[in-house]
Design a protein around this motif. Structure first.
Motif: not given
Length: 155
Positions: A23-40
């Motif tokens: 499961e991957y997550y995308v949010a407006e306040k996310g960062v593309d260098s994150n792992d995307g694996l949680t909402a945080d």
């Protein structure tokens, strides 16, 4: 010999069936260098999530907001992409200088989002919001463009 092949085939099917979805997550306040694996630790862009997710079994959850795709031909979705808003208008995906907003592979699934095509015909292949090579689009709004392709399901 045939009996051995039958056992090997069953073993391969069982091994393939045990594949775990990521499961991957995308949010407006996310960062593309994150792992995307949680909402945080969400990604900021649809493009990053789509390029990271694998075929069919992976799921991308997109938080309410507006997201622009920037891949020249539109990112090619092979996984499930699901908007998590209360309605399909809460998650908006649109092209920013892209030829298409999104492309789907045969395993691609788009649900509960609004997709806005590029209205610049010279860039958007006649305003395509989605180019489908199979896959499924369900409970979505498609505007300023079109959905077209082969062997696709729309609902």
């Amino acid at each position: 010999m045939c009996e051995r092949l039958g056992i090997a085939a069953v073993a391969l099917i069982c091994a393939a069936g045990g594949a775990q979805a990521t499961e991957y997550y995308v949010a407006e306040k996310g960062v593309d260098s994150n792992d995307g694996l949680t909402a945080d630790t969400a990604f900021a862009s649809i493009d990053k999530a789509v390029s990271t997710a694998g075929n069919g079994t992976d799921v991308i959850y997109v938080a309410p907001g507006t997201y622009e795709t920037t891949t020249q031909w539109g990112p090619q979705l092979k996984a499930k992409l699901i908007g998590t808003g209360a309605s399909r208008g809460d998650v908006v995906i649109k092209a920013q200088g892209a030829y298409r907003t999104m492309r789907t592979a045969s395993t691609g699934w788009i649900e509960n989002v609004t997709i806005i095509g590029n209205t610049d015909v010279s860039k958007a292949d006649k305003g395509a919001a989605i180019e489908m090579s199979g896959g499924t689009v369900t409970n979505c709004v498609i505007t300023s463009g079109a959905a077209y392709g082969n062997d696709s399901k729309y609902s």
